[in-house]
Write a protein that holds these residues in place. Sequence first.
Motif, mmCIF file in Angstrom:
data_model
loop_
_atom_site.group_PDB
_atom_site.id
_atom_site.type_symbol
_atom_site.label_atom_id
_atom_site.label_comp_id
_atom_site.label_asym_id
_atom_site.label_seq_id
_atom_site.Cartn_x
_atom_site.Cartn_y
_atom_site.Cartn_z
ATOM 1 N N LEU A 608 0.749 -1.265 -0.089
ATOM 2 C CA LEU A 608 -0.070 0.114 0.032
ATOM 3 C C LEU A 608 0.855 1.241 0.053
ATOM 4 O O LEU A 608 0.548 2.206 -0.807
ATOM 5 C CB LEU A 608 -1.011 -0.051 1.287
ATOM 6 N N ILE A 609 2.073 1.318 0.667
ATOM 7 C CA ILE A 609 2.898 2.203 0.722
ATOM 8 C C ILE A 609 3.618 2.611 -0.649
ATOM 9 O O ILE A 609 3.554 3.839 -1.060
ATOM 10 C CB ILE A 609 3.789 2.079 2.001
ATOM 11 N N ILE A 610 3.765 1.441 -1.017
ATOM 12 C CA ILE A 610 4.504 1.624 -2.505
ATOM 13 C C ILE A 610 3.287 2.152 -3.536
ATOM 14 O O ILE A 610 3.519 2.955 -4.456
ATOM 15 C CB ILE A 610 5.103 0.425 -3.175
ATOM 16 N N VAL A 611 2.143 1.658 -3.554
ATOM 17 C CA VAL A 611 1.260 2.071 -4.532
ATOM 18 C C VAL A 611 0.729 3.539 -4.093
ATOM 19 O O VAL A 611 0.742 4.274 -5.094
ATOM 20 C CB VAL A 611 -0.300 1.497 -3.995
ATOM 21 N N GLY A 612 1.000 4.103 -2.977
ATOM 22 C CA GLY A 612 0.803 5.494 -2.505
ATOM 23 C C GLY A 612 1.728 6.295 -3.169
ATOM 24 O O GLY A 612 1.477 7.345 -3.916
#
Length: 647
Positions: A608-612
């Motif tokens: 999720l952090i990478i997607v963000g």
Amino acid sequence: MSLNEIEEDARRLLEEKDADMRIRSYKGFLNMSVITLLIGWTIFQLYFNTIGMMDAISLRAYHAMFLLLFTFLLYPGYPTEKRKRKFVPVQDILLICLTVLVFGYLIFNYQRVAMSGGFLSQTDLIMAGIGIILVLEAGRRTSGNLAILAIIFLLFNWFGKFVPGTLGHSGFTLRRVLSHMFWGSQGIFGVGIGVSATYIFTFVLFGSFLKYSGFSQFINDIALTLVGRSPGGPAKVAVFASALLGMMNGSAIANVATTGTITIPLMKRTGYKAEFAAAVEAVASTGGQFAPPIMGAVGFVMAEFLGINYTQVMIAAFLPAFLYYLGIIVSVHLEAKKLGLKGLSKENIPVALEVIKERGHLIIPLVILVGMMMMGYTPLFSAVVAIFSTLISSWFRKETSMDLKTIMTAIVEGARGAIGVGISCVLIGLIIGTVSLTSLGLNFGYLVLKVVGEGQLFLGGIMVMIMSIILGMGVPGVAAYVIVAAVAVPVLINVGATPIAAHMFCLIYACLSNITPPVAMSSYVAAGIAKSNQTKTSLIAIKLGITGFILPFFFLNNPLLLIGSVEGISLLLTIRTLITASIGVICLAAGTEGMLIKECSMITRILLIIVGLFAIDPKLQTDILGIIVLAIITIIQMRSKDYTLTI
């Protein structure tokens, strides 16, 4: 603990952290004399900032004289001094007399010095030396850390010749330093005091009038009607209220101490842990300093530096501020879902129509202010009109009507509120004067270029981020930005950043120093109110404000995230950037909180952090990739056995 006890603890804690609260109070005739002087100063400032005519140096000199005069009248010389007094201490009477003598001498002799090509007599030099000492003493009483920093910079003018390498210089005589710092236009009477004498004073006064008109209560009530019943409602109210009030008073610390006495206990009662409640208030108050339309008056300074209309700065700041607060709201909501918290009960929520009916007219001054600036009127003229419109609009209903006593109280509080920030602006004149005289800024930029190389925007940004946070620690927002801008902005421009991106980058990190250890002033004050651990509160505040720490690197490389800063960009592309960046911020918040639709595993949080990060980047390829990965994560969580959809 009662609300009164909480407010008393907050006041005591703020007195320890903020000199603006450690002021003297007088009795009888002396008290009335101080009030009369403050009102007279306010009239003087408003007159010469609107219809009056005065040259810039004279206005700044008068403003500095008033600032120092009130500092020696109201701020004690040492911490243990009694606050309630019947008379002014003898030593402060002497300092006041010296202030009037020195700055009066400058006002009446500046033209002579300018016409003589800067030739200074022995008396001119003595007056300059006394003036600088008076400024440092006033700074010691009001600004603490900033005064120490100013002394360090001032000493660099003489001892910099012993510094080896690029940052050193050949040294300057006492005459040269005194001339530059006191009689020149780049020292004490430079851009810092110029901003204080115009924008800061006027907007602090405007904020005071809004407060006494009942606008603060209106903001709290309207926030309750909007989000009070949703999960984590009290925390969301704190975010909304602190954002709106913080952008007007320009002091994150003072905002925490005022709104925090109400919002932090309310958050704790609804189930939030003390550290989280304190962190929410700290991070929300901090963001107000770069939130349009007022930006704590910092935006006007930025417009001056950039030589552009303030409206452009305000529009450019919209997306960073919006994404910053979106991240906080989402984090607060997900934390509430994770803890199983509910919103406030219906009986504790004001009725929206009644709130608007009773206090809705109080929004008129803010609408007038923004509308006039968008129409091209100067911020100063717009602010003065907004002040009078605040007074007039308060008379629309008896409950909010400002009588003569309330008006005088608003004027006095507004003028007193401008003193601490104003002295900080005088002090930064010594810092900026040193930077210009010794070429420290240019030399530092050259050193960074040697270390990171030309075009290394990311590495240059990391160095400037660290420097901005360090220089901004314990310093009011406007002063922190001006210091950082003088030293760091040229560095970023040299490694390839656009001017507006460089300025916004430095502003945001200077403001975020309020929640960054080891001198996280906003976090510490909030922790004191919540009775929580200071270090834990600061770390949670960093997590909640993670968007603010990450986003500047994206707009540094791609100013598209600063709306209106890139010409020829279509409306469709701007909307797409806003939507995908918002999705990215939501994913960042979900990853740091460990909660999306349900609690997330460590792998999901990392994804999720990478997607963000992918979605915040304005590039189309990263947006598409990020949205695809988010869709997969969402489908997997929705298909899990323990999934339940709740909002």
